[in-house]
Enzyme design. Structure first.
Site, mmCIF file in Angstrom:
data_model
loop_
_atom_site.group_PDB
_atom_site.id
_atom_site.type_symbol
_atom_site.label_atom_id
_atom_site.label_comp_id
_atom_site.label_asym_id
_atom_site.label_seq_id
_atom_site.Cartn_x
_atom_site.Cartn_y
_atom_site.Cartn_z
ATOM 1 N N GLY A 258 10.036 7.502 -2.105
ATOM 2 C CA GLY A 258 10.486 6.742 -0.954
ATOM 3 C C GLY A 258 10.346 7.559 0.322
ATOM 4 N N ARG B 258 17.531 11.256 -8.785
ATOM 5 C CA ARG B 258 17.876 10.363 -7.669
ATOM 6 C C ARG B 258 18.537 9.101 -8.218
ATOM 7 N NH1 ARG B 258 19.141 9.114 -2.382
ATOM 8 N NH2 ARG B 258 17.963 7.330 -1.607
ATOM 9 N N GLY C 39 -24.808 16.829 5.333
ATOM 10 C CA GLY C 39 -23.760 17.009 4.341
ATOM 11 C C GLY C 39 -24.298 16.628 2.977
ATOM 12 N N GLU D 194 -18.161 18.804 -2.084
ATOM 13 C CA GLU D 194 -18.964 19.075 -3.287
ATOM 14 C C GLU D 194 -19.473 17.779 -3.914
ATOM 15 O OE1 GLU D 194 -17.903 22.275 -5.834
ATOM 16 O OE2 GLU D 194 -16.648 23.228 -4.312
#
Length: 383
Positions: free
Chosen positions: A338, A267, A131, A362
């Site tokens: 929440g 909210r 990798g 990357e």
């Protein structure tokens, strides 16, 4: 935060945002659940110009500057990072490799199709055992008369099951980076197989694949650049790829800011909107700060690229900061939401899942720190 964008740049950003709000945002939850983006969106993305950004007009692209490109990647990241990956791998990693290192014949063959979305590309670098250590990849390409025979295995390849052409990196010489070459391999070649990887944490709508090549025969003119130049091609291309990832992360942070402000102002708890509580505003302020800081780092890279100046270290800084900022922003967004932030009725949890891989691919955050450290000290900490 615009800092003097041109009229054309502002117009493209507005066009991109309007298009994605209509064609992507309403569907991203379904795509995520189904683990499949509707590929009907690809020609629509091409029509807007996403796949042709920075590809010269003579090859069917829009031309244009790199700042416009990162504006597009930011909007894609805000709407759905799976789409950002499709575009930036095909156009950015594959298209820019062909543009920068290809022959005129290779450019004429591949770039017009990439620009109009009829050809998707994938970038075949990562392997099961290599990798970050890409210079020691084990896929092999050997001469057979005038042809090359390529064998090996690639892992975590974006667009792998959708691509028409794979930019495959394979060893043609001795050990180490100097023995690696790059090849443009049509994915319908005999011996080429792509198997989709499912069950991912994020980017679920984006095709990710494992590639298997068993004596895949390609002609001599499939070689991109010179023999032994593959590692240089990969690293040069990934520098720009990191800018694209960073821009997509800016989009994630911006998306987190917008959804969090919308939720917090609507909210109510204890008789008033939760946006009126100090600790909620603290989290919103952190997201806003990360958005501006990450965007400035990305725009600096785009400016350096457009002026033809070195940008590799700046790209590492932008990718490192923006990817980590995206994770922080998504965590804060979930905290403000929440329990609602834990379900996919709201986008906060998807932003977190998509953001998490940005610190890995990357070039991991740790690799970026080593690149920055080497630039500052002149001493390499790589083995």
């Amino acid at each position: 935060m615009d800092l003097g964008l041109s009229h054309e740049q502002e117009a493209f950003r507005a066009l991109a945002r309007d298009f994605l709000d209509r064609e992507a945002v309403p569907h991203r939850t379904r795509w995520d659940r189904d683990e499949q983006v509707d590929l009907d969106i690809v020609p629509k993305l091409a029509e807007i110009g996403f796949f042709g950004l920075t590809i010269p007009e003579e090859y069917g692209g829009l031309g244009g500057d790199y700042l416009t490109y990162v504006l597009g990647m930011e909007e894609l990241g805000r709407a759905d990072s799976a789409l950002r990956g499709i575009v930036s791998v095909s156009n950015g990693l594959v298209g820019k490799s062909v543009l920068g290192f290809g022959t005129e014949e290779q450019k004429q063959r591949w770039l017009p199709g990439i620009a109009d979305g009829t050809i998707l590309g994938c970038f075949g670098l990562t392997e099961p055992d290599t990798g970050s250590d890409a210079g020691n990849l084990t896929s092999q390409a050997r001469r057979d008369g005038d042809d090359w025979l390529i064998s090996g295995q690639k892992l975590f390849i974006t667009n792998g099951t959708w691509a028409h052409v794979a930019l495959v990196f394979a060893r043609t010489g001795g050990p180490g980076p100097k023995g690696v070459s790059a090849f443009l391999v049509p994915t319908d070649s005999p011996g080429f197989e792509a198997r989709e990887i499912t069950g991912k944490l994020g980017l679920r709508g984006q095709a990710t694949a494992e590639l298997f090549l068993a004596d895949v025969r390609v002609p001599a003119d499939a070689l991109l650049g010179e023999e032994g130049q593959g590692f240089r091609i990969a690293m040069t291309t990934l520098d720009k790829g990191r800018v694209s990832v960073a821009a997509g992360c800016v989009g994630i942070v911006q998306g987190c800011l917008e959804t969090t402000v919308e939720y917090a102002t609507s909210r109510t708890q204890f008789g008033r909107p939760i946006a009126g509580f100090q600790l909620v505003q603290d989290m919103i302020a952190d997201i806003s700060l990360d958005a501006d800081a990450a965007r400035l780092l990305v725009w600096r890279c785009a400016d350096l690229i457009d002026r033809g100046l070195p940008f590799g270290v700046a790209a590492s800084k932008a990718k490192l900061f923006a990817s980590e900022a995206a994770v922080r922003a998504a965590n804060n967004a979930i905290q403000v939401h929440g329990g609602a932030g834990y379900v996919d009725e709201y986008p906060a949890q998807k932003y977190l899942r998509d953001a998490r891989v940005m610190t890995l691919y990357e070039g991991t955050s740790q690799i970026q720190k080593l690149l920055i450290g080497r630039a500052e000290t002149g001493i390499s900490a790589f083995v």
